[in-house]
Design an enzyme around this catalytic site. Structure first.
Site, short mmCIF file in Angstrom:
data_model
loop_
_atom_site.label_atom_id
_atom_site.label_comp_id
_atom_site.label_asym_id
_atom_site.label_seq_id
_atom_site.Cartn_x
_atom_site.Cartn_y
_atom_site.Cartn_z
N MET A 157 38.58 25.65 43.34
CA MET A 157 39.93 25.19 42.98
C MET A 157 39.93 23.67 42.86
SD MET A 157 41.76 27.86 42.64
CE MET A 157 43.25 26.93 42.26
N PHE B 70 50.52 27.03 41.83
CA PHE B 70 51.34 26.65 40.68
C PHE B 70 50.47 26.14 39.54
CE2 PHE B 70 53.80 26.22 44.52
CZ PHE B 70 54.95 26.91 44.21
N GLY B 71 50.94 26.38 38.32
CA GLY B 71 50.27 25.80 37.16
C GLY B 71 50.77 24.38 36.92
N GLY B 72 50.09 23.70 36.03
CA GLY B 72 50.55 22.39 35.59
C GLY B 72 50.39 21.25 36.58
N GLY C 161 44.27 22.07 36.55
CA GLY C 161 44.32 20.75 35.92
C GLY C 161 43.23 20.51 34.89
N ASP D 97 46.30 35.37 37.57
CA ASP D 97 46.60 34.80 38.89
C ASP D 97 47.56 35.70 39.65
OD1 ASP D 97 45.19 32.25 39.08
OD2 ASP D 97 46.36 31.73 37.31
N MET E 98 49.54 36.16 43.14
CA MET E 98 50.02 35.39 44.30
C MET E 98 50.96 36.26 45.12
SD MET E 98 50.79 31.74 42.52
CE MET E 98 49.70 31.06 41.24
N HIS F 195 42.25 36.51 40.01
CA HIS F 195 42.18 35.52 41.09
C HIS F 195 43.23 35.91 42.13
CE1 HIS F 195 42.84 30.99 42.22
NE2 HIS F 195 42.34 31.70 43.23
N HIS G 233 42.13 34.96 32.63
CA HIS G 233 42.32 34.68 34.05
C HIS G 233 43.72 35.13 34.47
CE1 HIS G 233 41.29 32.45 37.74
NE2 HIS G 233 42.54 32.00 37.75
N SER H 69 44.52 30.98 31.52
CA SER H 69 45.26 31.55 32.65
C SER H 69 46.66 31.91 32.19
CB SER H 69 45.35 30.54 33.79
OG SER H 69 46.35 30.97 34.71
N ASP I 133 39.23 25.76 38.42
CA ASP I 133 40.60 26.24 38.17
C ASP I 133 41.60 25.21 38.67
OD1 ASP I 133 42.88 27.75 37.87
OD2 ASP I 133 42.34 29.28 39.36
N MET J 24 45.14 35.33 45.14
CA MET J 24 45.64 34.36 46.13
C MET J 24 46.52 35.12 47.10
SD MET J 24 46.28 31.32 43.39
CE MET J 24 46.24 32.47 42.02
C1 DX5 Z 1 46.84 27.91 40.33
C2 DX5 Z 1 46.14 28.98 39.55
C3 DX5 Z 1 45.59 28.53 38.27
C4 DX5 Z 1 46.60 27.99 37.32
C5 DX5 Z 1 45.96 26.83 36.65
O1 DX5 Z 1 47.05 28.33 41.62
O2 DX5 Z 1 45.09 29.55 40.31
O3 DX5 Z 1 44.81 29.55 37.65
O4 DX5 Z 1 47.02 28.90 36.33
O5 DX5 Z 1 46.92 26.24 35.87
P1 DX5 Z 1 46.71 24.85 35.16
O6 DX5 Z 1 45.56 24.99 34.23
O7 DX5 Z 1 48.01 24.63 34.48
O8 DX5 Z 1 46.44 23.82 36.24
ZN ZN Z 2 43.67 30.90 39.21
#
Ligand code: DX5
Ligand code: ZN
Length: 245
Positions: A149, A155-157, A189, A48, A50, A79, A46, A22, A187, A81
């Site tokens: 999900m 958010f990532g991480g 963590g 994202d 938003m 993806h 991937h 991603s 998707d 969102m």
């Molecule tokens: C979160 C995104 C994910 C995100 C996952 O809303 O849809 O695709 O990038 O990031 P990690 O792998 O860091 O949880």
């Molecule tokens: Zn995603």
């Protein structure tokens, strides 16, 4: 359209796990280089999207997808969102997206699926952690991809939500029982520790952002996630998946 019937080529392909880095966790100021670095271990890229409404964050849109498309040949898994993805599906297709996933929570799913199909996009449906599997089950036989999900989107991480594992297993059971060729993507963590858990539950396409792009060697990190997932898959038989429920 997802085809019924098994075992077919798509069903056999389920015996491998694929990795979808991603770009959310990439350095956007060097996006082309970041993508090139992970390409050897990326089955899918991937992307994202938003909108600041469906999720409390903003990222990118079709113009950036256009540049990614010019830069690489990877399958682009977008993806969305967004509250109103229907307004932008044509633009994503025009930009070079291969597949888009819209969220079931926004409603209007029948129309969005038809629109994606008409545009020639692979059809994905995404489901938030708190949304029950029953909400997406009626659409299953019209999908190419179900995106579950494993964090709250935005958010990532974030930390993997283990309470979603049962939903992944239910989805795998429903897909296999109906003989569908729907890809099951997870998707949020995902790392070397959680990849085996989701793979054993039935996921076959693993999105990972932070666990790849935030690492000193992203391609090695992606490879380790793949190896961990593949080792878990080797312990699971298709029959075993169904009987685990
Ligand atoms: C979160 C995104 C994910 C995100 C996952 O809303 O849809 O695709 O990038 O990031 P990690 O792998 O860091 O949880
Ligand atoms: Zn995603």
């Amino acid at each position: 359209m997802a085809q019924a019937g098994s075992p077919g080529p798509a069903r056999r392909a389920q015996r491998s796990v694929r990795i979808a880095p991603s770009i959310l966790s990439a350095d956007f100021a060097q996006l082309g280089d970041e993508i090139s670095r992970v390409t050897p271990e990326a089955d899918v890229l991937h992307v994202d999207v938003m909108d600041g409404h469906f999720v409390p964050n903003l990222t990118i849109g079709p113009p950036v997808v256009t540049w990614i498309r010019r830069h690489c040949d990877l399958y682009l898994d977008c993806h969305l969102m967004m509250d109103n993805p229907g307004k932008f599906l044509g633009a994503f297709r025009g930009a070079g997206a291969n597949g888009c996933s819209v969220h079931v929570e926004i409603g209007g799913t029948a129309g969005l699926i038809a629109q994606m199909r008409d545009l020639g996009l692979d059809v994905g449906l995404a489901v938030n952690p708190e949304t029950p599997f029953e909400d997406c089950e009626p659409w299953l036989d019209q999908l190419d991809l179900l995106l579950i999900m494993t964090v709250h989107p935005g958010f990532g991480g974030q930390r993997f939500m283990s309470e979603v594992v049962g939903k992944i297993a239910r989805a795998r059971h429903a897909i296999d029982s109906a003989g569908l060729a729907v890809d099951l993507e997870v998707d949020g963590g995902i790392d070397v520790g959680t990849a085996p858990i989701v793979t054993e539950a039935g996921a076959r396409l693993l999105v990972a952002g932070n666990a790849i792009f935030a690492q000193p060697d992203p391609v090695a990190a992606a490879h380790r996630i793949r190896e961990a997932a593949q080792a878990a898959l080797a312990t699971v038989s298709p029959e075993g998946l169904a009987s685990e429920l």
